[in-house]
Design a protein around this motif. Structure first.
Motif, short mmCIF file in Angstrom:
data_model
loop_
_atom_site.label_atom_id
_atom_site.label_comp_id
_atom_site.label_asym_id
_atom_site.label_seq_id
_atom_site.Cartn_x
_atom_site.Cartn_y
_atom_site.Cartn_z
N ALA A 232 10.51 3.17 6.24
CA ALA A 232 9.64 4.07 7.00
C ALA A 232 8.19 3.62 6.93
O ALA A 232 7.47 3.63 7.94
CB ALA A 232 9.78 5.50 6.48
N LEU A 233 7.75 3.24 5.74
CA LEU A 233 6.38 2.73 5.61
C LEU A 233 6.17 1.50 6.49
O LEU A 233 5.17 1.40 7.21
CB LEU A 233 6.08 2.38 4.15
N ASN A 234 7.12 0.60 6.43
CA ASN A 234 7.02 -0.64 7.21
C ASN A 234 6.98 -0.35 8.70
O ASN A 234 6.23 -0.98 9.46
CB ASN A 234 8.20 -1.55 6.88
N ALA A 235 7.79 0.62 9.15
CA ALA A 235 7.84 0.97 10.57
C ALA A 235 6.49 1.51 11.05
O ALA A 235 6.16 1.41 12.24
CB ALA A 235 8.93 2.00 10.82
N HIS A 236 5.70 2.06 10.15
CA HIS A 236 4.38 2.59 10.49
C HIS A 236 3.26 1.62 10.15
O HIS A 236 2.07 1.99 10.22
CB HIS A 236 4.16 3.93 9.77
N GLY A 237 3.63 0.40 9.78
CA GLY A 237 2.63 -0.61 9.47
C GLY A 237 1.87 -0.34 8.20
O GLY A 237 0.72 -0.77 8.04
N ILE A 238 2.50 0.37 7.26
CA ILE A 238 1.85 0.71 5.99
C ILE A 238 2.40 -0.18 4.89
O ILE A 238 3.61 -0.24 4.67
CB ILE A 238 2.10 2.19 5.62
N ALA A 239 1.53 -0.89 4.22
CA ALA A 239 1.96 -1.78 3.15
C ALA A 239 2.43 -0.98 1.94
O ALA A 239 1.85 0.06 1.61
CB ALA A 239 0.81 -2.71 2.75
N LEU A 240 3.48 -1.47 1.29
CA LEU A 240 3.98 -0.80 0.09
C LEU A 240 2.97 -0.94 -1.04
O LEU A 240 2.52 -2.04 -1.36
CB LEU A 240 5.31 -1.44 -0.33
N ASP A 241 2.61 0.18 -1.64
CA ASP A 241 1.69 0.19 -2.78
C ASP A 241 2.51 0.49 -4.03
O ASP A 241 2.96 1.62 -4.23
CB ASP A 241 0.62 1.26 -2.56
N SER A 242 2.69 -0.51 -4.88
CA SER A 242 3.51 -0.34 -6.08
C SER A 242 2.94 0.72 -7.03
O SER A 242 3.67 1.27 -7.86
CB SER A 242 3.68 -1.67 -6.80
N ASN A 243 1.65 0.99 -6.92
CA ASN A 243 1.05 2.02 -7.77
C ASN A 243 1.59 3.41 -7.45
O ASN A 243 1.47 4.34 -8.27
CB ASN A 243 -0.47 2.02 -7.62
N LEU A 244 2.13 3.58 -6.26
CA LEU A 244 2.62 4.88 -5.83
C LEU A 244 4.12 5.05 -6.07
O LEU A 244 4.71 6.04 -5.62
CB LEU A 244 2.31 5.08 -4.34
N VAL A 245 4.73 4.10 -6.77
CA VAL A 245 6.16 4.16 -7.04
C VAL A 245 6.39 4.21 -8.54
O VAL A 245 5.94 3.34 -9.29
CB VAL A 245 6.89 2.93 -6.46
N ILE A 246 7.09 5.26 -9.00
CA ILE A 246 7.46 5.34 -10.41
C ILE A 246 8.94 5.71 -10.52
O ILE A 246 9.48 6.41 -9.67
CB ILE A 246 6.60 6.37 -11.19
N ASN A 247 9.58 5.21 -11.55
CA ASN A 247 11.00 5.49 -11.79
C ASN A 247 11.19 5.87 -13.26
O ASN A 247 11.81 5.15 -14.03
CB ASN A 247 11.86 4.28 -11.43
N PRO A 248 10.66 7.01 -13.65
CA PRO A 248 10.69 7.40 -15.07
C PRO A 248 12.02 8.00 -15.51
O PRO A 248 12.82 8.44 -14.68
CB PRO A 248 9.59 8.45 -15.15
N ARG A 249 12.22 8.00 -16.82
CA ARG A 249 13.37 8.72 -17.37
C ARG A 249 13.12 10.21 -17.26
O ARG A 249 11.97 10.66 -17.27
CB ARG A 249 13.58 8.34 -18.85
N ILE A 250 14.19 10.97 -17.18
CA ILE A 250 14.06 12.41 -17.05
C ILE A 250 13.49 13.01 -18.34
O ILE A 250 13.66 12.44 -19.43
CB ILE A 250 15.43 13.06 -16.72
N GLY A 251 12.77 14.11 -18.23
CA GLY A 251 12.20 14.74 -19.40
C GLY A 251 10.70 14.55 -19.49
O GLY A 251 9.99 14.48 -18.47
N ALA A 252 10.19 14.45 -20.71
CA ALA A 252 8.75 14.36 -20.94
C ALA A 252 8.14 13.16 -20.24
O ALA A 252 7.03 13.24 -19.69
CB ALA A 252 8.46 14.31 -22.44
N GLU A 253 8.85 12.02 -20.25
CA GLU A 253 8.31 10.82 -19.61
C GLU A 253 8.06 11.04 -18.13
O GLU A 253 7.04 10.59 -17.58
CB GLU A 253 9.26 9.63 -19.80
#
Length: 354
Positions: free
Chosen positions: A205-226
Motif C-alpha cells: 500500500a505504501l509503495n502504491a502511494h509512492g511512499i518509501a518504507l521507513d524502517s523506524n516506523l516498523v516494530i515487531n516486539p514480543r507481547i507484554g512489557a516489551e
C-alpha cells in the motif's frame, strides 16, 4: 414419538420416495429441480426428520461423521464462530461433527485422532489457532483432510486461510485515506503467515502511494512489557499519526502509550487492529476500528470442501442458511478468503457527532 420416515415426507408432498431419498442423501444435484429439493429439505426439517445412521453406513460404508481437530482454538474467543460454521455446513449435508481440542500436545493429538477413527469418521478438519504453516500428522493422510486457518507446510493439502496481504493493504489504505502521513506497523515477533502477509500488504500500500518504507516506523516486539515500551518509544521518537496493529491486543498498547503521551486516539492519531476481539474492540474508548476475520466462513468452506472430497462431487449449490458472504470456489486447493474492515471511531474523522 415415532421417527419420521422418507415415505411419510414423500406422501405429504406428493413426490416419490426416491426423490426424497436423493435430496436427503445429498445426491439431488442434476436430478431434482432445485426448488423442489429446497421444499423437501424444508419439510424434512419441519417434521424433524433424522436419518438412520446405522442403516445408511451399512449401505454406503460411510458414517457421515466428520472429525474436527484443533490445537488451542477451542480456548480462544473466535472458536465458536469457526466451529459453528463447520457444524452448520455439516448439518446442511446430513453430517455430524465431532470436535476435539489437543492443547497443542502431540501425544494428546495422536490419542484423539485414534479415538475419532474408532468412531469411523469419514474425514478430518484440522484447525489451528491462527494462520500458519503446519505439519499435519501422517496418520491423517489416509483420510480426506482439509486444513482450516492453516496451510500444509508441504503445500499439498487443501486449506483455507484469510487473505493476509489484502488485510495489510486494506488497513494501510484506510489510514492513508484518513490523511495519515506516517503510518506505523506494529507486528509480531514471529514470521508466521499472518505476520508475513500483513506486513507485505502494508508495504504494498505504501509503495502504491509512492511512499518509501521507513524502517523506524516498523516494530515487531514480543507481547507484554516489551510491546508497551517499544510502542511508547516509537510514538515519542518518531511521532507516527497512524498505526496498523497486527491484532487488537497490540492496538490496546497504542491506546495506553497515547494516554501516556497525552494524545487522543481518533483525534490526534488513528489506530486500526485485526481480530474484532469483542472484549478489546468494543470496550476501548473510542471503539477500535478493526478487521474481522471470517471464522464462520472458513469453517463452512472447510467442511463443504471436505464433503466434496468424501463424496467426490461438486457441492457448491448447498450453503448453510447463515452464510451470506461469498466463499471461495470449492475447486481451489489452497483458498484465501477476504476479510471485512469494521469501522468504529479510532480513525481521525470517524467519530460520531453527539
Amino acid at each position: 414419538m415415532a421417527a419420521v420416515t422418507m415415505k411419510e415426507i414423500a406422501q405429504g408432498m406428493g413426490v416419490s420416495v426416491s426423490s426424497v431419498s436423493l435430496v436427503l442423501n445429498g445426491r439431488d444435484s442434476g436430478r431434482i429441480k432445485p426448488e423442489i429439493a429446497d421444499k423437501i429439505r424444508k419439510e424434512a426439517r419441519r417434521l424433524g426428520y433424522r436419518p438412520n445412521r446405522i442403516a445408511s453406513s451399512m449401505r454406503t460404508n460411510r458414517t457421515r461423521i466428520l472429525g474436527f481437530i484443533s490445537d488451542e482454538i477451542a480456548t480462544t474467543p473466535f472458536a465458536g464462530r469457526l466451529i459453528l460454521g463447520a457444524q452448520d455446513a455439516a448439518r446442511a449435508f446430513g453430517y455430524t461433527l465431532l470436535t476435539v481440542n489437543t492443547n497443542g500436545e502431540k501425544a494428546l493429538e495422536s490419542s484423539e485422532i485414534e479415538t475419532l477413527k474408532q468412531y469411523g469418521v469419514d474425514g478430518f478438519l484440522y484447525a489451528r489457532m491462527f494462520n500458519q504453516e503446519t505439519s499435519v500428522p501422517r496418520t491423517l493422510r489416509d483420510y480426506p483432510l482439509v486444513l482450516v486457518d492453516a496451510t500444509d507446510v508441504e503445500g499439498q493439502l487443501p486449506s483455507i486461510v484469510p487473505d493476509e496481504t489484502a488485510i495489510g493493504k486494506a488497513v494501510t489504505e484506510r489510514l492513508l485515506a484518513a490523511g495519515c502521513k506516517h503510518v506505523a506497523y506494529i507486528g509480531l515477533d514471529d514470521n508466521i503467515a499472518a505476520q508475513v502477509g500483513r506486513y507485505q500488504g502494508y508495504r504494498d500500500a505504501l509503495n502504491a502511494h509512492g511512499i518509501a518504507l521507513d524502517s523506524n516506523l516498523v516494530i515487531n516486539p514480543r507481547i507484554g512489557a516489551e510491546a508497551l515500551e517499544s510502542t511508547e518509544r516509537l510514538m515519542s521518537e518518531f511521532r507516527p499519526d497512524g498505526f496498523f496493529c497486527f491484532n487488537d491486543a497490540r492496538a490496546w498498547g497504542v491506546y495506553q502509550a497515547a494516554a501516556w503521551q497525552g494524545l487522543l486516539v481518533g483525534k490526534d492519531l488513528s489506530v486500526v487492529g485485526v481480530d474484532n476481539h469483542q472484549v478489546i474492540a468494543e470496550t476501548l474508548a473510542p471503539r477500535l476500528t478493526t478487521v474481522e476475520l471470517p471464522h464462520y466462513e472458513m469453517g463452512c468452506w472447510g467442511t463443504r470442501k471436505l464433503i466434496s472430497l468424501i463424496e467426490d462431487k461438486d457441492v457448491s449449490d448447498v450453503l448453510p442458511p447463515e452464510t451470506n458472504a461469498e466463499l471461495p470456489k470449492l475447486d481451489l486447493v489452497q483458498a484465501m478468503i477476504s476479510c471485512r474492515l469494521v469501522e468504529k471511531e479510532s480513525i481521525v474523522g470517524s467519530r460520531r457527532e453527539k
